[in-house]
Design a protein around this motif. Structure first.
Motif, short mmCIF file in Angstrom:
data_model
loop_
_atom_site.label_atom_id
_atom_site.label_comp_id
_atom_site.label_asym_id
_atom_site.label_seq_id
_atom_site.Cartn_x
_atom_site.Cartn_y
_atom_site.Cartn_z
N SER A 77 -3.20 -1.98 7.83
CA SER A 77 -4.33 -3.11 7.46
C SER A 77 -5.44 -2.40 9.14
N ASN A 78 -6.41 -2.35 8.82
CA ASN A 78 -7.58 -1.72 9.52
C ASN A 78 -7.09 -1.22 11.60
N GLY A 79 -6.08 -0.14 11.02
CA GLY A 79 -5.96 1.15 12.01
C GLY A 79 -4.16 0.47 12.81
N PHE A 80 -4.45 -0.52 12.01
CA PHE A 80 -2.66 -0.72 12.35
C PHE A 80 -1.21 -1.22 11.45
N LEU A 81 -0.94 -1.75 11.94
CA LEU A 81 0.59 -1.24 11.26
C LEU A 81 1.02 -2.37 12.19
N PHE A 82 1.47 -3.68 9.92
CA PHE A 82 2.22 -4.56 11.00
C PHE A 82 4.19 -4.81 9.72
N VAL A 83 4.74 -4.23 10.55
CA VAL A 83 6.13 -3.99 10.57
C VAL A 83 6.47 -5.29 10.49
N SER A 84 7.34 -5.88 8.82
CA SER A 84 8.13 -6.95 8.68
C SER A 84 9.46 -6.84 10.31
N GLY A 85 10.10 -7.99 10.16
CA GLY A 85 11.19 -7.92 11.28
C GLY A 85 12.23 -7.03 10.33
N GLN A 86 12.99 -6.76 11.57
CA GLN A 86 13.77 -5.59 10.98
C GLN A 86 15.29 -6.13 11.39
N VAL A 87 16.12 -5.82 11.16
CA VAL A 87 17.53 -6.27 11.50
C VAL A 87 18.52 -5.41 11.69
N ALA A 101 14.92 -0.68 -2.12
CA ALA A 101 15.67 -1.71 -3.59
C ALA A 101 16.09 -2.56 -2.45
N LEU A 102 16.72 -2.94 -1.48
CA LEU A 102 16.55 -4.43 -0.19
C LEU A 102 15.12 -5.12 0.01
N TYR A 103 14.20 -4.44 0.14
CA TYR A 103 13.17 -4.43 -0.06
C TYR A 103 13.09 -5.37 -1.21
N ASP A 104 12.65 -4.93 -2.56
CA ASP A 104 12.19 -5.56 -3.64
C ASP A 104 12.94 -6.35 -3.67
N ARG A 105 14.76 -6.45 -3.70
CA ARG A 105 15.70 -7.43 -3.91
C ARG A 105 15.23 -8.71 -3.04
N ASN A 106 14.57 -8.99 -1.85
CA ASN A 106 14.35 -9.64 -1.36
C ASN A 106 12.80 -10.17 -0.77
N HIS A 107 11.63 -9.46 -1.86
CA HIS A 107 10.51 -9.91 -1.77
C HIS A 107 9.45 -9.44 -0.60
N TYR A 108 9.33 -8.39 -0.26
CA TYR A 108 8.81 -8.78 0.72
C TYR A 108 8.57 -6.75 1.39
N SER A 109 7.46 -6.11 1.90
CA SER A 109 6.55 -4.76 2.16
C SER A 109 7.69 -4.96 3.89
N PRO A 110 8.04 -3.78 3.45
CA PRO A 110 8.43 -3.05 5.47
C PRO A 110 7.04 -3.17 6.34
N ALA A 111 5.89 -2.73 5.99
CA ALA A 111 5.12 -2.53 6.47
C ALA A 111 4.08 -2.56 5.56
N ILE A 112 3.33 -2.90 6.47
CA ILE A 112 1.32 -2.76 5.53
C ILE A 112 0.70 -2.59 7.17
N THR A 132 -7.68 -6.59 -3.64
CA THR A 132 -6.99 -4.98 -2.42
C THR A 132 -6.16 -5.22 -2.25
N GLN A 133 -5.02 -4.10 -2.98
CA GLN A 133 -3.64 -3.30 -2.87
C GLN A 133 -3.17 -3.41 -1.53
N ARG A 134 -2.10 -4.02 -1.29
CA ARG A 134 -1.84 -3.77 -0.05
C ARG A 134 -1.48 -2.18 0.06
N ASP A 135 -1.86 -1.92 1.07
CA ASP A 135 -1.54 -0.16 1.80
C ASP A 135 -0.12 -0.43 2.42
N VAL A 136 1.22 -0.19 1.37
CA VAL A 136 2.83 -0.41 1.96
C VAL A 136 3.15 0.37 2.12
#
Length: 134
Positions: free
Chosen positions: A27-37, A14-25, A2-6
């Motif tokens: 899924s199933n009515g929730f938003l999972f946000v990567s750690g923000q600095v 560009a910052l996320y592409d460079r570091n190879h992760y998604s800022p948020a996904i 399944t394609q991730r809903d990023v």
């Protein structure tokens, strides 16, 4: 697979592409946000701790907004602090500016020794409203 809903905030892909992760996904009515600095546009740390915490929340809020959410939708928070014994008071002086009113989300605070040059990181899980999922 399944394609991730990023969710990408404006101007920072560009910052996320460079570091190879998604800022948020989404899924199933929730938003999972990567750690923000408290990173500047180029990814470098904001040197002043209070400004770094504010920028981390601003970065978080831009992701929430891009997903059609706001901090009031956050249900679970994890914060990471380098040397919490010396930084906690400064960090917690800033947090109420963004936290909102009770009832507050759940919180886990973790003391760490290294955050890639940062002193504070916040990651959250938020509920998505029906409107945000459309």
């Amino acid at each position: 697979m399944t394609q991730r809903d990023v969710v990408f905030p404006p101007g920072r892909q560009a910052l996320y592409d460079r570091n190879h992760y998604s800022p948020a996904i989404r899924s199933n009515g929730f938003l999972f946000v990567s750690g923000q600095v408290g990173s500047r546009e180029d990814g470098s740390p904001e040197p002043d701790l209070e400004a770094q915490v504010r920028r981390a929340f601003d970065n978080l809020n831009s992701i929430l907004k891009a997903a059609g959410s706001r901090f009031d939708d956050v249900i679970d928070v994890t914060v990471f602090m380098v040397d919490p014994q010396s930084t906690f008071e400064t960090i917690w002086k800033v947090v109420p500016e963004y936290w909102g009113q009770a009832p507050y989300p759940t919180l886990t605070a973790v003391g760490v020794t290294w955050l890639y040059g940062f002193d504070f990181e916040i990651k959250v899980i938020a509920r998505q409203t029906e409107q945000a999922n459309q």
